[in-house]
Design a protein around this motif. Sequence first.
Motif, PDB file in Angstrom:
ATOM      1  N   ALA A 120      23.195 104.194  68.045  1.00 30.10           N
ATOM      2  CA  ALA A 120      23.282 104.357  66.596  1.00 30.10           C
ATOM      3  C   ALA A 120      24.704 104.593  66.112  1.00 30.10           C
ATOM      4  O   ALA A 120      25.075 104.165  65.019  1.00 30.10           O
ATOM      5  CB  ALA A 120      22.385 105.514  66.154  1.00 30.10           C
ATOM      6  N   TYR A 121      25.519 105.263  66.905  1.00 30.47           N
ATOM      7  CA  TYR A 121      26.880 105.595  66.482  1.00 30.47           C
ATOM      8  C   TYR A 121      27.937 104.834  67.288  1.00 30.47           C
ATOM      9  O   TYR A 121      29.109 105.176  67.245  1.00 30.47           O
ATOM     10  CB  TYR A 121      27.096 107.103  66.630  1.00 30.47           C
ATOM     11  CG  TYR A 121      26.031 107.919  65.936  1.00 30.47           C
ATOM     12  CD1 TYR A 121      25.996 108.004  64.544  1.00 30.47           C
ATOM     13  CD2 TYR A 121      25.051 108.575  66.663  1.00 30.47           C
ATOM     14  CE1 TYR A 121      25.002 108.727  63.896  1.00 30.47           C
ATOM     15  CE2 TYR A 121      24.050 109.312  66.018  1.00 30.47           C
ATOM     16  CZ  TYR A 121      24.034 109.383  64.642  1.00 30.47           C
ATOM     17  OH  TYR A 121      23.052 110.089  64.003  1.00 30.47           O
ATOM     18  N   ASP A 122      27.484 103.824  68.016  1.00 29.91           N
ATOM     19  CA  ASP A 122      28.404 103.100  68.895  1.00 29.91           C
ATOM     20  C   ASP A 122      27.994 101.634  68.911  1.00 29.91           C
ATOM     21  O   ASP A 122      27.108 101.225  69.663  1.00 29.91           O
ATOM     22  CB  ASP A 122      28.339 103.701  70.302  1.00 29.91           C
ATOM     23  CG  ASP A 122      29.413 103.153  71.231  1.00 29.91           C
ATOM     24  OD1 ASP A 122      29.881 102.025  71.001  1.00 29.91           O
ATOM     25  OD2 ASP A 122      29.768 103.854  72.195  1.00 29.91           O
ATOM     26  N   ARG A 123      28.648 100.846  68.070  1.00 26.08           N
ATOM     27  CA  ARG A 123      28.297  99.430  67.975  1.00 26.08           C
ATOM     28  C   ARG A 123      28.505  98.716  69.312  1.00 26.08           C
ATOM     29  O   ARG A 123      27.744  97.824  69.680  1.00 26.08           O
ATOM     30  CB  ARG A 123      29.142  98.776  66.881  1.00 26.08           C
ATOM     31  CG  ARG A 123      28.834  97.317  66.669  1.00 26.08           C
ATOM     32  CD  ARG A 123      29.657  96.742  65.521  1.00 26.08           C
ATOM     33  NE  ARG A 123      29.507  95.306  65.445  1.00 26.08           N
ATOM     34  CZ  ARG A 123      30.194  94.533  64.604  1.00 26.08           C
ATOM     35  NH1 ARG A 123      31.054  95.096  63.763  1.00 26.08           N
ATOM     36  NH2 ARG A 123      30.006  93.235  64.594  1.00 26.08           N
ATOM     37  N   GLY A 124      29.515  99.125  70.043  1.00 24.93           N
ATOM     38  CA  GLY A 124      29.794  98.486  71.328  1.00 24.93           C
ATOM     39  C   GLY A 124      28.683  98.731  72.330  1.00 24.93           C
ATOM     40  O   GLY A 124      28.253  97.808  73.030  1.00 24.93           O
ATOM     41  N   PHE A 125      28.198  99.977  72.409  1.00 25.06           N
ATOM     42  CA  PHE A 125      27.115 100.265  73.348  1.00 25.06           C
ATOM     43  C   PHE A 125      25.846  99.543  72.922  1.00 25.06           C
ATOM     44  O   PHE A 125      25.084  99.084  73.773  1.00 25.06           O
ATOM     45  CB  PHE A 125      26.870 101.766  73.448  1.00 25.06           C
ATOM     46  CG  PHE A 125      25.916 102.134  74.552  1.00 25.06           C
ATOM     47  CD1 PHE A 125      26.318 102.066  75.879  1.00 25.06           C
ATOM     48  CD2 PHE A 125      24.624 102.535  74.268  1.00 25.06           C
ATOM     49  CE1 PHE A 125      25.445 102.390  76.912  1.00 25.06           C
ATOM     50  CE2 PHE A 125      23.739 102.867  75.280  1.00 25.06           C
ATOM     51  CZ  PHE A 125      24.154 102.796  76.614  1.00 25.06           C
ATOM     52  N   ASN A 126      25.625  99.442  71.627  1.00 31.19           N
ATOM     53  CA  ASN A 126      24.484  98.678  71.141  1.00 31.19           C
ATOM     54  C   ASN A 126      24.560  97.239  71.637  1.00 31.19           C
ATOM     55  O   ASN A 126      23.574  96.686  72.141  1.00 31.19           O
ATOM     56  CB  ASN A 126      24.430  98.691  69.621  1.00 31.19           C
ATOM     57  CG  ASN A 126      23.405  97.724  69.079  1.00 31.19           C
ATOM     58  OD1 ASN A 126      22.213  97.881  69.270  1.00 31.19           O
ATOM     59  ND2 ASN A 126      23.873  96.685  68.414  1.00 31.19           N
ATOM     60  N   ASP A 127      25.716  96.616  71.485  1.00 29.93           N
ATOM     61  CA  ASP A 127      25.890  95.242  71.972  1.00 29.93           C
ATOM     62  C   ASP A 127      25.656  95.165  73.477  1.00 29.93           C
ATOM     63  O   ASP A 127      24.999  94.242  73.972  1.00 29.93           O
ATOM     64  CB  ASP A 127      27.309  94.742  71.664  1.00 29.93           C
ATOM     65  CG  ASP A 127      27.554  94.516  70.184  1.00 29.93           C
ATOM     66  OD1 ASP A 127      26.579  94.492  69.413  1.00 29.93           O
ATOM     67  OD2 ASP A 127      28.733  94.363  69.805  1.00 29.93           O
ATOM     68  N   PHE A 128      26.196  96.133  74.189  1.00 26.50           N
ATOM     69  CA  PHE A 128      26.135  96.105  75.645  1.00 26.50           C
ATOM     70  C   PHE A 128      24.696  96.239  76.140  1.00 26.50           C
ATOM     71  O   PHE A 128      24.266  95.538  77.055  1.00 26.50           O
ATOM     72  CB  PHE A 128      26.988  97.241  76.212  1.00 26.50           C
ATOM     73  CG  PHE A 128      27.068  97.259  77.708  1.00 26.50           C
ATOM     74  CD1 PHE A 128      27.752  96.278  78.392  1.00 26.50           C
ATOM     75  CD2 PHE A 128      26.460  98.274  78.439  1.00 26.50           C
ATOM     76  CE1 PHE A 128      27.832  96.295  79.784  1.00 26.50           C
ATOM     77  CE2 PHE A 128      26.530  98.302  79.819  1.00 26.50           C
ATOM     78  CZ  PHE A 128      27.216  97.302  80.490  1.00 26.50           C
ATOM     79  N   ILE A 129      23.923  97.119  75.519  1.00 26.98           N
ATOM     80  CA  ILE A 129      22.563  97.386  75.992  1.00 26.98           C
ATOM     81  C   ILE A 129      21.593  96.308  75.514  1.00 26.98           C
ATOM     82  O   ILE A 129      20.550  96.072  76.142  1.00 26.98           O
ATOM     83  CB  ILE A 129      22.092  98.788  75.526  1.00 26.98           C
ATOM     84  CG1 ILE A 129      20.920  99.288  76.375  1.00 26.98           C
ATOM     85  CG2 ILE A 129      21.707  98.791  74.083  1.00 26.98           C
ATOM     86  CD1 ILE A 129      21.300  99.767  77.725  1.00 26.98           C
ATOM     87  N   ALA A 130      21.906  95.640  74.398  1.00 31.47           N
ATOM     88  CA  ALA A 130      20.985  94.676  73.805  1.00 31.47           C
ATOM     89  C   ALA A 130      21.295  93.240  74.200  1.00 31.47           C
ATOM     90  O   ALA A 130      20.622  92.318  73.730  1.00 31.47           O
ATOM     91  CB  ALA A 130      20.993  94.810  72.282  1.00 31.47           C
ATOM     92  N   ARG A 131      22.277  93.036  75.039  1.00 32.91           N
ATOM     93  CA  ARG A 131      22.636  91.691  75.483  1.00 32.91           C
ATOM     94  C   ARG A 131      22.505  91.591  76.999  1.00 32.91           C
ATOM     95  O   ARG A 131      22.396  92.586  77.694  1.00 32.91           O
ATOM     96  CB  ARG A 131      24.084  91.345  75.097  1.00 32.91           C
ATOM     97  CG  ARG A 131      24.367  91.370  73.618  1.00 32.91           C
ATOM     98  CD  ARG A 131      25.797  90.936  73.349  1.00 32.91           C
ATOM     99  NE  ARG A 131      26.159  91.049  71.944  1.00 32.91           N
ATOM    100  CZ  ARG A 131      27.310  90.616  71.441  1.00 32.91           C
ATOM    101  NH1 ARG A 131      28.206  90.049  72.236  1.00 32.91           N
ATOM    102  NH2 ARG A 131      27.578  90.742  70.150  1.00 32.91           N
ATOM    103  N   ARG A 132      22.524  90.362  77.471  1.00 32.00           N
ATOM    104  CA  ARG A 132      22.560  90.096  78.908  1.00 32.00           C
ATOM    105  C   ARG A 132      23.843  89.338  79.224  1.00 32.00           C
ATOM    106  O   ARG A 132      24.320  88.538  78.424  1.00 32.00           O
ATOM    107  CB  ARG A 132      21.357  89.249  79.332  1.00 32.00           C
ATOM    108  CG  ARG A 132      20.056  90.013  79.439  1.00 32.00           C
ATOM    109  CD  ARG A 132      19.969  90.724  80.780  1.00 32.00           C
ATOM    110  NE  ARG A 132      18.615  91.219  81.019  1.00 32.00           N
ATOM    111  CZ  ARG A 132      18.175  91.624  82.203  1.00 32.00           C
ATOM    112  NH1 ARG A 132      18.963  91.600  83.255  1.00 32.00           N
ATOM    113  NH2 ARG A 132      16.946  92.067  82.351  1.00 32.00           N
TER     114      ARG A 132
END
Length: 232
Positions: A120-132
């Motif tokens: 929620a507070y980290d766009r980069g981690f969101n991208d990392f966890i939601a992509r392959r």
Amino acid sequence: MTGDLGNLRYISPWYGGGMPPDPSLPNRRDARRNRDLFIEHAKATFAEHGVDASLERIAREAGLAIGTLYRHFPTRVDLLLAVFEPKLRDFLATAEAALKMADPWEGFLVFLEALCGAQAYDRGFNDFIARRFPRDERTEVMHDRVCQLARSILSRAQAAGVVRPDIAEADLIALLWANSRIAEATRQVAPGVWRRHMHLVIDGFRAGDRHELPEPSLSPEQLYRVMARLGE
């Protein structure tokens, strides 16, 4: 006395038999400092701009050359792993604990709160966890473990009759995608409001009176293809 002399020879190489200073030590210290600088600035830049942020910008903000960055991190994924692996390991520890909770519904909630809260507070981690990133075996292992835990926690809650049986793993990832946009849109005004919308969606996962869904969930193969496309 012999021990004292041994220590003296170690401290001062000018005593007979002492080892000369290692000329590589300052370089090693500089290299470690540079690596830490890259990680520090990459963490802030990825959090604000996502994993596609400019590596040249990261190098510039670290006050170092882009060539130096590539010597430490030959690929973007190498840098992503250095930045996000500690956070991912913390999340996996929380997910493991959620799987062991006595109440399957509470375990399900804890898992989804941890998943959505971590990004929620980290766009980069969101991208990392939601992509392959199919070309990198290290990330594939990590993402496989996240998916395995998600399936186990979901199946346990469904077996207990507390989550509707037509919810699939892909629906949990879709929640992650949707939550990221809500968090990004509201972060500067109401940084915690994403939790309200997350719980509204989770209420739709509950077993009980429900409407039939108009579309099937993504299959595991379709989900993988979508996540891989996002990681291209």
